[in-house]
Motif scaffolding. Structure first.
Motif, PDB file in Angstrom:
ATOM      1  N   TYR A  77      28.017 -56.603  63.610  1.00  0.00           N
ATOM      2  CA  TYR A  77      26.611 -57.004  63.716  1.00  0.00           C
ATOM      3  C   TYR A  77      26.518 -58.492  64.004  1.00  0.00           C
ATOM      4  O   TYR A  77      25.809 -58.930  64.918  1.00  0.00           O
ATOM      5  CB  TYR A  77      25.858 -56.686  62.413  1.00  0.00           C
ATOM      6  N   ASP A  78      27.240 -59.269  63.216  1.00  0.00           N
ATOM      7  CA  ASP A  78      27.155 -60.723  63.314  1.00  0.00           C
ATOM      8  C   ASP A  78      27.549 -61.221  64.702  1.00  0.00           C
ATOM      9  O   ASP A  78      26.870 -62.058  65.300  1.00  0.00           O
ATOM     10  CB  ASP A  78      28.062 -61.331  62.244  1.00  0.00           C
ATOM     11  N   LEU A  79      28.641 -60.689  65.213  1.00  0.00           N
ATOM     12  CA  LEU A  79      29.114 -61.176  66.507  1.00  0.00           C
ATOM     13  C   LEU A  79      28.183 -60.753  67.635  1.00  0.00           C
ATOM     14  O   LEU A  79      28.083 -61.422  68.657  1.00  0.00           O
ATOM     15  CB  LEU A  79      30.541 -60.665  66.773  1.00  0.00           C
ATOM     16  N   GLN A  80      27.484 -59.642  67.442  1.00  0.00           N
ATOM     17  CA  GLN A  80      26.592 -59.166  68.484  1.00  0.00           C
ATOM     18  C   GLN A  80      25.306 -59.995  68.546  1.00  0.00           C
ATOM     19  O   GLN A  80      24.806 -60.286  69.613  1.00  0.00           O
ATOM     20  CB  GLN A  80      26.226 -57.702  68.218  1.00  0.00           C
ATOM     21  N   HIS A  81      24.800 -60.368  67.359  1.00  0.00           N
ATOM     22  CA  HIS A  81      23.464 -60.971  67.294  1.00  0.00           C
ATOM     23  C   HIS A  81      23.519 -62.477  67.141  1.00  0.00           C
ATOM     24  O   HIS A  81      24.526 -63.030  66.699  1.00  0.00           O
ATOM     25  CB  HIS A  81      22.674 -60.365  66.130  1.00  0.00           C
ATOM     26  N   ALA A  82      22.389 -63.095  67.476  1.00  0.00           N
ATOM     27  CA  ALA A  82      22.316 -64.555  67.389  1.00  0.00           C
ATOM     28  C   ALA A  82      22.188 -64.999  65.934  1.00  0.00           C
ATOM     29  O   ALA A  82      22.622 -66.080  65.562  1.00  0.00           O
ATOM     30  CB  ALA A  82      21.143 -65.073  68.197  1.00  0.00           C
ATOM     31  N   THR A  83      21.594 -64.135  65.082  1.00  0.00           N
ATOM     32  CA  THR A  83      21.481 -64.472  63.677  1.00  0.00           C
ATOM     33  C   THR A  83      22.823 -64.244  62.987  1.00  0.00           C
ATOM     34  O   THR A  83      23.699 -63.577  63.527  1.00  0.00           O
ATOM     35  CB  THR A  83      20.426 -63.587  62.987  1.00  0.00           C
ATOM     36  N   TYR A 131      20.517 -55.632  57.672  1.00  0.00           N
ATOM     37  CA  TYR A 131      20.354 -55.957  59.086  1.00  0.00           C
ATOM     38  C   TYR A 131      20.216 -54.666  59.869  1.00  0.00           C
ATOM     39  O   TYR A 131      21.053 -53.778  59.721  1.00  0.00           O
ATOM     40  CB  TYR A 131      21.594 -56.694  59.609  1.00  0.00           C
ATOM     41  N   SER A 132      19.195 -54.568  60.703  1.00  0.00           N
ATOM     42  CA  SER A 132      19.219 -53.404  61.588  1.00  0.00           C
ATOM     43  C   SER A 132      19.506 -53.887  63.002  1.00  0.00           C
ATOM     44  O   SER A 132      19.108 -54.973  63.417  1.00  0.00           O
ATOM     45  CB  SER A 132      17.900 -52.636  61.511  1.00  0.00           C
ATOM     46  N   TRP A 133      20.229 -53.075  63.706  1.00  0.00           N
ATOM     47  CA  TRP A 133      20.779 -53.449  65.007  1.00  0.00           C
ATOM     48  C   TRP A 133      19.651 -53.534  66.037  1.00  0.00           C
ATOM     49  O   TRP A 133      18.908 -52.584  66.226  1.00  0.00           O
ATOM     50  CB  TRP A 133      21.802 -52.388  65.424  1.00  0.00           C
ATOM     51  N   THR A 134      19.508 -54.682  66.686  1.00  0.00           N
ATOM     52  CA  THR A 134      18.439 -54.820  67.683  1.00  0.00           C
ATOM     53  C   THR A 134      18.974 -55.062  69.084  1.00  0.00           C
ATOM     54  O   THR A 134      18.337 -54.724  70.062  1.00  0.00           O
ATOM     55  CB  THR A 134      17.524 -55.999  67.320  1.00  0.00           C
ATOM     56  N   ALA A 189      29.953 -47.889  63.808  1.00  0.00           N
ATOM     57  CA  ALA A 189      28.785 -47.251  63.196  1.00  0.00           C
ATOM     58  C   ALA A 189      27.583 -48.200  63.184  1.00  0.00           C
ATOM     59  O   ALA A 189      26.440 -47.754  63.162  1.00  0.00           O
ATOM     60  CB  ALA A 189      29.117 -46.823  61.759  1.00  0.00           C
ATOM     61  N   ALA A 190      27.879 -49.507  63.175  1.00  0.00           N
ATOM     62  CA  ALA A 190      26.815 -50.502  62.990  1.00  0.00           C
ATOM     63  C   ALA A 190      25.659 -50.386  63.984  1.00  0.00           C
ATOM     64  O   ALA A 190      24.505 -50.493  63.583  1.00  0.00           O
ATOM     65  CB  ALA A 190      27.412 -51.905  62.997  1.00  0.00           C
ATOM     66  N   PRO A 191      25.913 -50.170  65.290  1.00  0.00           N
ATOM     67  CA  PRO A 191      24.787 -50.070  66.218  1.00  0.00           C
ATOM     68  C   PRO A 191      23.786 -48.983  65.820  1.00  0.00           C
ATOM     69  O   PRO A 191      22.631 -49.021  66.244  1.00  0.00           O
ATOM     70  CB  PRO A 191      25.457 -49.742  67.551  1.00  0.00           C
ATOM     71  N   PHE A 192      24.212 -48.000  65.020  1.00  0.00           N
ATOM     72  CA  PHE A 192      23.270 -46.988  64.551  1.00  0.00           C
ATOM     73  C   PHE A 192      22.780 -47.240  63.143  1.00  0.00           C
ATOM     74  O   PHE A 192      21.599 -47.136  62.847  1.00  0.00           O
ATOM     75  CB  PHE A 192      23.904 -45.592  64.613  1.00  0.00           C
TER      76      PHE A 192
END
Lengths: 235, 338, 264, 372
Positions: free
Chosen positions: B85-91, B164-167, B254-257
């Motif tokens: 999640y962290d690496l994908q998102h700016a937050t 965190y929900s995946w956006t 699993a995180a993207p879901f």
């Protein structure tokens, strides 16, 4: 005694809180078959396991080809060229016969180089090669266990009770096989059955209640009726 | 295992087939024999089953080989989810959105980093904490539990407790496919595919490689393996590391879901434990089959519980299934009767 | 044959197709010492496990004091007066010697399920336990944790635990196994003393032929899961079939083969 | 698990004719226990005297809730009592009988929930409701323990442990989703009798808790030292041998599980009285895990180990949760990292005390005695 490939000197071994070996010494001359005799629970199996590094030796020394084995892990000891055929065979039941042999190979070519010899010794294994180890009969499992110790180039074989629970006809085959393989290996054997031991061994060591109490050449033992009766209970 | 497919384990396989049929019939029934809602159940069930397998496979291999029930396995799953999640998102802590503008590549990076971190943490746990305790199994249990607390708190301190929900969407997360007139996210198919590949991959590893032979032999008798000149402890470490890495990898995909939440780990851990016991401890095929059955049953029950408006029914499904299986077969599906 | 205390009728046990005990019948006379001998793997221990209830027979019956006990669970047989020892020393290692025996006394008492009173109820148990321990010569070690006993001491403790509930019949599985040879005569004396003082029936598996020939009233010989012969020690010693199978024949052809230098 | 087995917990048997002097003897033998008991009885007053606050509390706020140092200290101890009873009951089953269950939370949680439901929805006078609740909790946890035991004891080792885990998880999920008990928010227990309302009469709750704690300690000690208790230990040491001695070990294991379940139910009741609520967390597997960890850390199969494990961890939890430590320029907010520290404590204790704290201490003392 430079022609002794293995020298066990006054070892003591505990299993948990039980003091099992209280001073066992065994000399194994190279190129011969030595048998550990003694009654149930005397400490024969523990002696083999101590040599193999499977039980911790707390006192005494074990030297193999002039290097000490005490404190070494089992896999290091095996890598020095010692093959172990445990009590009750310890065949991997879920693995096929081939896989049981494969796993014992320590370097490339081990299996290929020795497979012919193994099949010559135990022709049965050839046709059982794809069967799971658990499907083999007791005698076949014993053969596989010995074969497994022959896959790498081991100089010394430790064999625990090969005849246990087997039919006489199978025991005959095993005796013949062990004699054949002993032509170029040293063997240290545990054998409860005095007759089988007499047929196989060149030398003996008697273990009683955790002590080694007598040793010598097997030929001499037959004259020592008193010794045999006292420690082995054979009439 | 596979050599005598219907040999010694005929009863187990018959039971498995029976359970599959029962679950599928139940799923058909809950979807009112409507193919498109049946498709939803099927895809969702396989999806959940595969996620379960990603946690359960490591748990199962480690238990089979080393007799350790690794209570920290769920925490590894969570670490994977948070990292991805962290690496994908700016937050979050690490912001690589500027360095790597392509979200697809960021996702791949996230998964790989999760895999790597999971492996490193797994190695540390086995090599430096569990190994001194090999002759004290109970304390290993306490230790893995202590480690799971430490990891959970570590996550809490690094990422705080807000879920965190995946956006941030990327290609396969956006794409869709249609089955019986029902549109699904392509990503579900992707996870199912990864799961199937992993099931087959691990099976091949166990069957075809020398390491696999050693692992299978070690499950039966580690002492004899070491007496054959193989350093079993190194194999233990390797398998443990692999198990943790796969769990972290599972969390990442699993995180993207599911997003990244604090309770993710414990939920999956308990369900995964149910799966490996249901499948029979120490049996890899049991874990694989168990994951899929539990996943499908969960999806069918979710459908059913919406209908009758009793949401609890779905959540207790894995436990209920486990209890029933153990009452019928005390050693689990593929476990050895003692 | 009214004084047959234990009777095995056509007992058979198969393990996954392998016949370990094949239709064995045996009568044990009240008050006798009956030994079972035979080579390794002959099925003696399996036979014992069938009589004592650890295994269920594939077929056949066990009759004890006129009752069919074939399907009676282990713990109930103790209450019927059957005691059994193990080849492997089997004690409670972290409890004291006295505790070990006291538990054995308590097992057949009706006060067993008392969970409140402590010292008062233990008295009768302790009296009996101390008596039994003195019978086997362990009176000095009663407060030692059992795992600190030497091996011979543990075998004596086993015997004491066996005697504690005052069984009518004792099943001894290789009582001298693993004992130092100097200790064997002492144990034999103990067994003999117990037998005479307490008038017990004893069934015993034993390897040591001296022991067997010296103290048995009857001997049965097993081989490959079958009962081969039965008789008094002198009959067995003179029985040519027994000679052949147990001591001779089995290995005669091995000798022969060895002489020829390999299997046919 | 041989390494976690303690030396026999049985006190040397005393002879019956010494029974009239046994009280004096027991006083001499157990002086430390008696001392602790006296301190615990006087505890609210000691704290009250030390802090100057009334041991009965001073009403504060518009709801007139009793507050003060002594009252606060009492609540800490009440929590310790409840936790200790839970851990002691777990140890009876796990440490003395050798049965590992992961489902103990079910009994604990049911104690709280059953009482809450009876008091809130029973429509009875609170005093009668409390008695009914007590009876119902004992009967239900007892029967449940018996059923779980009988159904699942044919499962071996880890299969039994996970089976109990599954049953308890279902209980947790059920109460978490049950709407009449407010699901995840938990059930408020407001209808306690006035005399046992912790907001008004904390000191009564304290003495009830103390009584339960002492009763449990004595019960378990007597039980373990009784004929039945020695069979428990025999089962732990070597179950098959116990069977061959003539014990129906199933009966004994069932008894152990049932008693442990009932005691855990009482502990759950006490906690629900103290908190005036029953929340689904009391059914969570983490309750069982806490009990397991506290047993192991304190000392498996010892009498005092569970109490020391439970009170030690709870005290650390209470005081470190709000502590801020300043060493020179570095200020560490321990409270924020408390759970993290707890994790490290588990790891360290496991690595340092191989037999738990009490177990390791006993062994060291024995070795010292022997070498003398």
């Amino acid at each position: 005694m430079s022609d002794n490939i293995l020298e066990v000197r006054d070892i003591h071994t505990f299993i948990g809180q039980f003091h099992i070996l209280e001073g066992v010494s065994v000399s194994v001359p190279s190129g011969a078959i030595t048998v550990l005799l003694g009654r149930n629970g005397a400490g024969k199996t523990t002696t083999l396991r101590s040599i193999m590094g499977l039980n911790q030796v707390t006192q005494g020394d074990i030297s193999y080809m002039n290097g000490s084995l005490v404190g070494k892990n089992a896999h290091k000891i095996a890598q020095l060229g010692i093959g172990y055929v445990p009590e009750h065979r310890a065949i991997f039941k879920e693995l096929s016969v081939r896989e049981n042999l494969q796993i014992a190979a320590r370097k490339k070519g081990d299996l290929e180089n020795n497979l012919d010899f193994v099949f010559e010794l135990f022709p049965d294994l050839k046709r059982l090669i794809e069967l799971p180890g658990g499907n083999l009969s007791g005698g076949q499992q014993q053969m596989l266990a010995i074969a497994r110790a022959l896959v790498p180039d081991n100089g010394l074989l430790l064999i625990d009770e090969p005849s246990e629970g087997l039919a006489p006809i199978i025991i005959q085959q095993l005796i013949a096989a062990i004699r054949t393989l002993a032509a170029n290996k040293t063997v240290l054997l545990v054998e409860q059955n005095f007759r089988v031991a007499s047929l196989l061994a060149d030398y003996f060591v008697i273990i009683d209640d955790g002590h080694s109490v007598a040793s010598g050449s097997m030929a001499d033992l037959h004259k020592e009726h008193e010794l045999v009766q006292r420690y082995l209970g054979v009439a | 295992m596979g050599t005598n497919f219907f040999g010694g384990k005929r009863d187990a396989w018959l039971l498995v087939i029976g359970m599959f049929v029962a679950v599928l019939v139940f799923a058909l029934f809950t979807s009112d024999f409507n193919l498109s809602s049946f498709a939803i159940t099927l895809v969702s069930g396989l999806f959940q089953g595969m996620l379960l397998f990603l946690v359960a496979s490591g748990l199962s291999l480690v238990f089979g080989l080393m007799d350790i029930l690794n209570f920290a396995q769920g925490a590894y799953f969570m670490v994977g989810a948070y990292l991805a999640y962290d690496l994908q998102h700016a937050t979050g802590v690490f912001n690589i959105t500027e360095a790597v503008p392509d979200p697809n590549i960021r996702f791949i990076i996230g998964v790989l980093v999760a895999l790597f971190v999971g492996a490193v943490l797994g190695w540390v746990l086995e090599r430096w904490l569990l190994r001194p305790l090999y002759d004290r199994p109970l304390f290993q249990l306490v230790l893995t539990f202590g480690v799971s607390i430490i990891m959970l708190e570590g996550i809490r301190n690094i990422w705080n407790t807000t879920p965190y929900s995946w956006t941030d969407l990327f290609a396969i997360r956006e794409a869709e496919f249609t089955l019986f007139g029902q549109a699904f996210s392509m990503y579900r198919l992707f996870v199912i595919g990864i799961g199937i590949l992993l099931i087959i991959g691990i099976a091949l590893l166990l069957r075809r490689t020398r390491l696999g032979i050693i692992v299978r032999a070690g499950v039966e008798d580690p002492e004899m393996v070491s007496a054959l000149g193989i350093n079993v402890r190194v194999v233990f470490t390797l398998v443990f590391t692999l198990g943790c890495a796969v769990a972290a990898f599972g969390g990442a995909i699993a995180a993207p879901f599911l997003g990244a939440t604090i309770s993710l780990g414990s939920t999956f851990l308990i369900q995964a434990i149910a799966v490996i016991v249901l499948g029979g401890l120490g049996s890899y095929e049991g874990t694989a089959v168990g994951s899929i059955i539990v996943g499908l049953a969960l999806a069918a029950m979710q459908q059913f519980s919406i209908g009758v408006n009793i949401p609890v029914l779905a959540t207790i499904t894995p436990m209920l299934l486990l209890v029933i299986v153990l009452l019928v077969r005390p050693q689990g599906l593929f476990g050895e009767a003692r | 044959m009214s004084d047959v205390i234990l009777q095995a009728k056509n007992l058979r046990k198969e393990f996954g197709g392998l016949v370990a005990v094949s239709d064995v019948s045996l009568d044990i006379q009240q008050g006798s010492l009956h030994s079972i001998i035979g080579p390794n793997g002959a099925g003696k221990t399996t036979f014992f496990n069938l009589i004592s209830g650890k295994y269920r027979p594939t077929s056949g019956q066990v009759i004890f004091q006129g009752h069919d006990i074939t399907h009676m669970p282990l713990h109930q047989r103790i209450h019927k007066g059957m005691g059994r020892s193990f080849q492997i020393t089997n004690i409670f290692p972290n409890l004291t010697v006295l505790e070990n025996v006291r538990l054995a006394v308590q097992a057949i008492s009706d006060k067993t399920f008392n969970f409140w009173r402590s010292a008062a109820y233990f008295d009768g148990f302790i009296e009996r336990a101390t008596y039994v321990l003195s019978l086997v010569g362990l009176e000095k070690e009663i407060n030692l944790p059992a795992n600190l006993l030497p091996h011979g001491g543990k075998r004596k403790l086993e015997l004491a635990m066996l005697l504690a509930p005052d069984p009518a019949i004792l099943l001894l599985d290789e009582p001298t196994a693993g004992m130092a040879s100097e200790q064997v005569p002492e144990l034999i004396d103990t067994i003999n003393a117990v037998r005479q003082q307490e008038n017990k029936t004893i069934v015993m598996i034993e390897h040591n032929m001296n022991v067997v020939m010296g103290i048995s009233d009857r001997i049965s010989v097993m081989n490959m899961g079958e009962m081969l012969a039965e008789g008094s020690p002198s009959e067995i010693a003179g029985n040519s079939v027994v000679q052949e199978v147990y001591l001779g024949q089995l290995y005669d052809d091995v000798d022969e083969m060895a002489a020829r230098g390999g299997p046919a | 698990m041989a390494q976690t087995r303690p030396i026999s917990a049985n006190a040397p048997a005393r002879s019956a004719n010494a029974q009239n002097v046994s009280f004096v003897a027991s006083l001499r033998e157990n002086w430390l226990y008696w001392l602790i008991l006296i301190v615990l009885v006087l505890f609210p007053f000691i704290i009250g005297w030390l802090s100057g606050d009334s041991p009965f509390g001073t009403p504060r706020g518009d709801r007139m809730v009793m507050r003060g140092e002594s009252v606060y200290a009492q609540s800490v101890l009440i929590n310790i009592f409840a936790l200790s009873v839970l851990v002691m009951s777990y140890n009876l089953m796990f440490g003395f009988t050798g049965v590992i269950s992961f489902g103990h939370a079910l009994f604990f949680g049911l104690g709280g929930y059953l009482m809450g439901i009876i008091l809130e929805f029973g429509g009875m006078d609170p005093n009668i409701g409390l008695i009914v609740a007590l009876v119902v909790v004992l009967v239900v946890t007892g029967i449940l323990g018996f059923i779980v035991g009988i159904v699942s004891l044919r499962l071996r080792g880890i299969y039994f442990a996970i089976f109990t885990l599954a049953i308890a998880e279902m209980g947790w999920l059920f109460f978490r989703g049950l709407s009449i008990t407010n699901g995840e928010d938990g059930l408020n227990v407001a209808s306690l009798p006035e005399w046992l309302d912790p907001a008004r009469n904390r000191i009564m709750v304290y003495y009830v808790g103390l009584a339960l704690f002492v009763l449990t300690f004595v019960l378990i000690r007597r039980l373990v030292n009784s004929p039945v208790g020695s069979v428990f230990q025999a089962i732990r040491e070597n179950e098959e041998r116990a069977q061959v001695l003539g014990y129906n070990t199933l009966h004994y294991k069932l008894f152990s599980i049932t008693v442990a379940g009932m005691l855990a139910g009482l502990a759950g009741m006490l906690l629900a009285i103290m908190n005036k609520e029953a929340r689904p967390e009391i059914l969570n597997v983490s309750v069982t895990v806490d009990a397991l960890l506290m047993t192991i850390i304190g000392g498996v199969g010892t009498f005092t180990g569970p109490v020391i494990g439970a009170s030690g961890l709870h005290l650390l939890d209470t005081f470190l949760r709000e502590a801020v430590v300043t060493i020179g320029p570095i200020t560490i907010d321990i409270g924020e990292r408390w759970t993290l520290i707890l994790g490290f404590i588990f790891v360290l204790v496991v690595l340092i005390f191989p037999y738990g704290m009490v177990g390791t201490w006993q062994r060291l003392r024995m070795r010292f005695k022997r070498s003398k």
